[in-house]
Design a protein around this motif. Sequence first.
Motif, mmCIF file in Angstrom:
data_model
loop_
_atom_site.group_PDB
_atom_site.id
_atom_site.type_symbol
_atom_site.label_atom_id
_atom_site.label_comp_id
_atom_site.label_asym_id
_atom_site.label_seq_id
_atom_site.Cartn_x
_atom_site.Cartn_y
_atom_site.Cartn_z
ATOM 1 N N TYR A 88 36.912 18.681 -7.650
ATOM 2 C CA TYR A 88 35.686 18.382 -8.365
ATOM 3 C C TYR A 88 35.652 16.690 -8.477
ATOM 4 O O TYR A 88 36.703 16.019 -8.278
ATOM 5 N N GLY A 89 34.465 16.183 -9.248
ATOM 6 C CA GLY A 89 34.342 14.847 -9.694
ATOM 7 C C GLY A 89 34.268 13.884 -8.411
ATOM 8 O O GLY A 89 34.248 12.634 -8.653
ATOM 9 N N GLN A 90 33.806 14.260 -7.124
ATOM 10 C CA GLN A 90 33.639 13.291 -5.952
ATOM 11 C C GLN A 90 32.270 13.161 -5.946
ATOM 12 O O GLN A 90 31.179 13.704 -6.362
ATOM 13 N N HIS A 91 32.050 12.006 -5.357
ATOM 14 C CA HIS A 91 30.447 11.637 -5.281
ATOM 15 C C HIS A 91 29.778 12.853 -4.283
ATOM 16 O O HIS A 91 30.083 13.038 -3.146
ATOM 17 N N PRO A 92 28.382 12.859 -4.532
ATOM 18 C CA PRO A 92 27.636 14.029 -3.818
ATOM 19 C C PRO A 92 26.945 13.561 -2.679
ATOM 20 O O PRO A 92 26.614 14.109 -1.734
ATOM 21 N N ARG A 93 26.853 11.906 -2.599
ATOM 22 C CA ARG A 93 25.991 11.511 -1.430
ATOM 23 C C ARG A 93 27.061 10.727 -0.310
ATOM 24 O O ARG A 93 26.585 10.139 0.565
ATOM 25 N N LEU A 94 28.417 10.483 -0.741
ATOM 26 C CA LEU A 94 29.246 9.733 0.107
ATOM 27 C C LEU A 94 30.359 10.665 0.405
ATOM 28 O O LEU A 94 30.769 11.449 -0.329
ATOM 29 N N ASN A 95 30.762 10.516 1.737
ATOM 30 C CA ASN A 95 31.976 11.507 2.317
ATOM 31 C C ASN A 95 32.779 10.663 3.276
ATOM 32 O O ASN A 95 32.344 9.675 3.616
ATOM 33 N N ILE A 96 33.990 11.091 3.189
ATOM 34 C CA ILE A 96 34.858 10.557 4.537
ATOM 35 C C ILE A 96 35.526 11.755 5.145
ATOM 36 O O ILE A 96 35.860 12.968 4.567
ATOM 37 N N TRP A 97 34.845 11.890 6.436
ATOM 38 C CA TRP A 97 35.171 13.009 7.207
ATOM 39 C C TRP A 97 36.218 12.721 8.249
ATOM 40 O O TRP A 97 36.178 11.570 8.762
ATOM 41 N N GLY A 98 36.903 13.702 8.653
ATOM 42 C CA GLY A 98 37.550 13.723 10.233
ATOM 43 C C GLY A 98 36.481 13.535 11.146
ATOM 44 O O GLY A 98 35.494 14.136 10.869
ATOM 45 N N PRO A 99 37.018 13.516 12.389
ATOM 46 C CA PRO A 99 36.163 13.584 13.489
ATOM 47 C C PRO A 99 35.738 15.004 13.615
ATOM 48 O O PRO A 99 34.575 15.019 14.226
ATOM 49 N N VAL A 105 39.613 2.591 2.160
ATOM 50 C CA VAL A 105 38.243 2.450 1.652
ATOM 51 C C VAL A 105 37.754 3.161 0.276
ATOM 52 O O VAL A 105 37.285 2.785 -0.421
ATOM 53 N N ALA A 106 38.861 4.379 -0.029
ATOM 54 C CA ALA A 106 38.582 5.170 -0.996
ATOM 55 C C ALA A 106 38.914 4.259 -2.287
ATOM 56 O O ALA A 106 38.260 4.172 -3.520
ATOM 57 N N ASN A 107 40.038 3.445 -2.180
ATOM 58 C CA ASN A 107 40.373 2.644 -3.053
ATOM 59 C C ASN A 107 39.475 1.597 -3.479
ATOM 60 O O ASN A 107 39.309 0.926 -4.597
ATOM 61 N N GLU A 108 38.952 1.112 -2.312
ATOM 62 C CA GLU A 108 37.943 -0.223 -2.534
ATOM 63 C C GLU A 108 36.640 0.404 -3.344
ATOM 64 O O GLU A 108 36.143 -0.347 -4.190
ATOM 65 N N MET A 109 36.234 1.580 -3.258
ATOM 66 C CA MET A 109 35.111 2.190 -3.818
ATOM 67 C C MET A 109 35.424 2.324 -5.336
ATOM 68 O O MET A 109 34.435 2.340 -6.215
ATOM 69 N N GLN A 110 36.463 2.280 -5.755
ATOM 70 C CA GLN A 110 37.010 2.569 -7.073
ATOM 71 C C GLN A 110 36.733 1.305 -7.888
ATOM 72 O O GLN A 110 36.407 1.359 -9.147
ATOM 73 N N ARG A 111 36.386 0.179 -7.342
ATOM 74 C CA ARG A 111 35.934 -1.185 -7.915
ATOM 75 C C ARG A 111 34.614 -0.871 -8.636
ATOM 76 O O ARG A 111 34.184 -1.634 -9.723
ATOM 77 N N TRP A 112 34.072 0.152 -8.136
ATOM 78 C CA TRP A 112 32.684 0.254 -8.774
ATOM 79 C C TRP A 112 32.517 1.796 -9.304
ATOM 80 O O TRP A 112 31.650 2.175 -9.857
ATOM 81 N N GLY A 113 33.715 2.263 -9.669
ATOM 82 C CA GLY A 113 33.784 3.586 -10.177
ATOM 83 C C GLY A 113 33.349 4.626 -9.445
ATOM 84 O O GLY A 113 33.193 5.854 -10.265
ATOM 85 N N ILE A 114 33.517 4.641 -8.377
ATOM 86 C CA ILE A 114 33.049 5.667 -7.387
ATOM 87 C C ILE A 114 34.123 6.449 -6.757
ATOM 88 O O ILE A 114 35.219 5.787 -6.038
#
Length: 1011
Positions: free
Chosen positions: A582-593, A378-387
Amino acid sequence: MPRRLGKNPELYTIPARLSFAETLARGILDRYGSDPLTLSDVMVLLPNRRAVRSLREAFLRLTGDKALLLPRMQPIGDVDEDELLMASGALPVGLDDVDLPPAISGYQRQLILMKIIHSWYKERGEEENAPEVAQCAILAGALGQFLDQVQTERLSFDALKELVPEDYAVHWQKTLDFLQILTPLWPTVLEATGYMDAAERRNRLLTGLRDQWLNTPPSYPIIAAGSTGSIPATADLLELIARLPQGCVVLPGVHLDMDGDSWEVLGPTHSQYSMKMLLNKIGVDRAEITLWRGAPAADPGLARERLLGEVMRPAETTDRWRDLEIDIDEAMAGLTRLDLPGSREEAGVIALILREVLETPERTAALVTPDRQLARRVANEMQRWGILIDDSAGTPLFNTAPGLYLRLVAWMVAEEFAPVPLLAALKHPLMSGGMDRGQFRRMVRRLEKEIFRGPRPVGGLDGIDRAIGQRLTEGASAKLQELRDWWRGMATLIQPFADLFAQKSVTFDEILVAHIACAERLAADESRSGAENLWKGEAGEAAAQLMEDLQLAAQQMEDLSPEQYPALFEVFLGDVTVRPKYGQHPRLNIWGPLEARLQHADVMILAGLNEGSWPPEAAVDPWMSRPMRKDFGLPSLEQKIGLSAHDFVQACAAPRVILTRAEKVDGTPTVKSRWLARLDAIVPNEVFRSGDADKWLSWFYELDRPAETIEIDPPRPVPPLEVRPRKLSVTAIQTWMRDPYSLYAQRILGLEPLDELDADPNAIDKGVVIHQALEDFMKEYPGRLPADPLAELEELGRRAFGPILDRPIVYAFWWPRFLQVARWFVDQERERRTGGYRTVLTEKKGEMTFSLPGGDFTLRAKADRIDARPDGSLSIIDYKTGQAASARQLHAGYAPQLPLEGLMVQNGAFEGLSGTVTDLSYWQLKGGEDEPAKVTSFNEQGSRNSKQDVGELIEKSRDGLLKLVSYFDLEDSAYLSNPNPAQLGYGEYDHLARTKEWQGRVKDDNGEDAP
């Protein structure tokens, strides 16, 4: 429990439908926020540092980022406490002054345990059965986790004596024998180091804190929040805090509405089991728990929460599903399920949903999954939008650039600079060898092309130097000399590290230091040192810290064989995780359970909902079987499933939730999570199912669909007449007929396929050596056969095979087949020579020139063998180690090699030979036991598959050759790619012709695609 505290336990819960951190912060502000000084006196104990960060952010959101004296927020565990495997304890602030030895580092303990494991095998006289160093490190890591778990549960190793070995399987008896030797030894070994186990130290500190607060209750408020108390020492502390005059415990998601019958039969796999155990420990009834301030008793999310309670209902009471009093439509509002075809589609759809969330200002989203591979996708897919999305689990150092580089450097030397590991290291972006990166890359490509394409050279730095020197003797060139000078410079940088691998054993510290020094030397470029390039950035810092920790612990390890070092290093490398700062998106996250247990986002995506992923499979304990664990007093391995179920409920109760799963992973069908199966049993299909999956899937596929389809037509190269070939061999004529484009690419463009890296001898090599052996035999014995012709042929075969006979695949498969061929060949020769056949030439070259309107054209050939038949006519024989041409191909003109050789023979193209050719034969030398060889002969008597005599066949091949040459002498004749696909499979140049893009398309008379 002390009664003198004079207070009933004060316990609260925050329902699963509410964001735990947000609701907790709101309640604290409501309770203590009127006075900023009072608020700053409050101490909040949370499970871990990530929970502290979440609560701090919740306070900032609720106060609008205004200045505020926050409560003191402290973690009581450094890692997820529910894992029960506390490799290192994070200690409550204020307890460091306790007179206890420091906690031993994980690597130091692992190396000590490795030594103990090896010594145990040695003392038993089973040293040959001892695991290799890397496997020993893995076992030592698991053993350290076992020690932590025993200490976490506050068990005594003396209980091992009460376990009866005969009650268990043989291998468990052996393990128990080992543990009973280790456990009395370990405290003594540990004491000698001046350290203590982190889990034991944490237990003592928490117990000390509990005793301190018991005797002198704090004068400030204490709130323990978010913990399930699954660690006994933590549960004891929570028990005390609940009874302190100003203390309270806030539990996550206690199911207050569960009926009593279900509560009584809860098992380890249930989401409320850990809560039940904690309440039993504290000695309170579930009815005594109240909602935390700021948690409404009823809201729109209550129906969802009740539905999830039914999903988790124990099997013993599922009969009550028949009388559900839940508004299903209300419970399912905001809940969507997507069943997707595979992992790629699941990751792509999740990325699309996350991207769609950003279209709404200030809206947040979180992906919650225990599947780390899915999270990375998912993180790799998000990079298609530079996120760049914040993955709380981070990236394994193993997969980062510095980690991969360090691995490759070690394997490069350990594998004695074999082509694949060497080139993998040399092509790594961090590798520069102290020179300009561009020039370095050019030299690496030159080394690959000139030296490593084809069979492997002799191993070692000197072996590669000799291989370059051999090329220089074949034809000296400035480029090869430059390559040799460069390689000798590289060898100087690598040699100190490589010298250690020539020793029988080395110390771990010695080889580790040499590894670091070599890696730094090779990472230097023309402007910066290797240390500057290698240890920079978050991944570089993590790698540097790993190396420092290993050096500090290295003295604890015995000597090791150098070749085992790379695998051992990879074990240590696999334990380190790099988390971006640093440099991560402020409104999107990947969390563990576990993180999702304590907070919610506007959109929660619960992904990877398949059995084995969520919930996970019950872990296997390498040291104790389930009966042994039960008898010893360790908790059930299934308890992890219950904790996972609790996390699922906490996340799934959020207002907007999307559940996803892949129906196949890596092509293998999956089994949906048991919780989805229970949802299916409760919720009607028409309510649960929606068309959202098709919608999102179509959008995902549309992302990679081009705006317009560009159809590729077959290539039609028309080279100038002056560059077209005027001299070809008979085998090239066959290629010219079947696939002109291959001839164009090879003879006109000059493109030769590269050999494979580190290639084993291929079918062509096999044909060459067998041809050579037969040629040598026929030249050696053209007349009378020797006394033992088979022995002579075998000896000539050994010479022809030469050094490649030492290769396993050659010796195991090719050599036995050659021996079969040799026996058949000797029998054939005896029969032919007795019958009046006489060999007149072998491996003879010849040429024949044709005068044509487009200019002279020369036909060349190298005849494998030509025999004189008893009647004086000639027989042309072609040895085939592969597939021979069929009669149909020969008569149709698709296999012109032998007829053209016959044409050349009859026209005197082979010096000293003339005569009439009456036989064309293929000797297919397969080497099988049942049929070592097969003769396909075409002669003047004809064969059952023959339609023409040999003379007519030769004349027809002459006419066909002249027509072929004349056709390609026309200026507009194109060299088409495989114009008759039925006659040939994919060739070496079909990728250049992009054959797969156009082959199979049918054109109508107007050049359009036919239906």
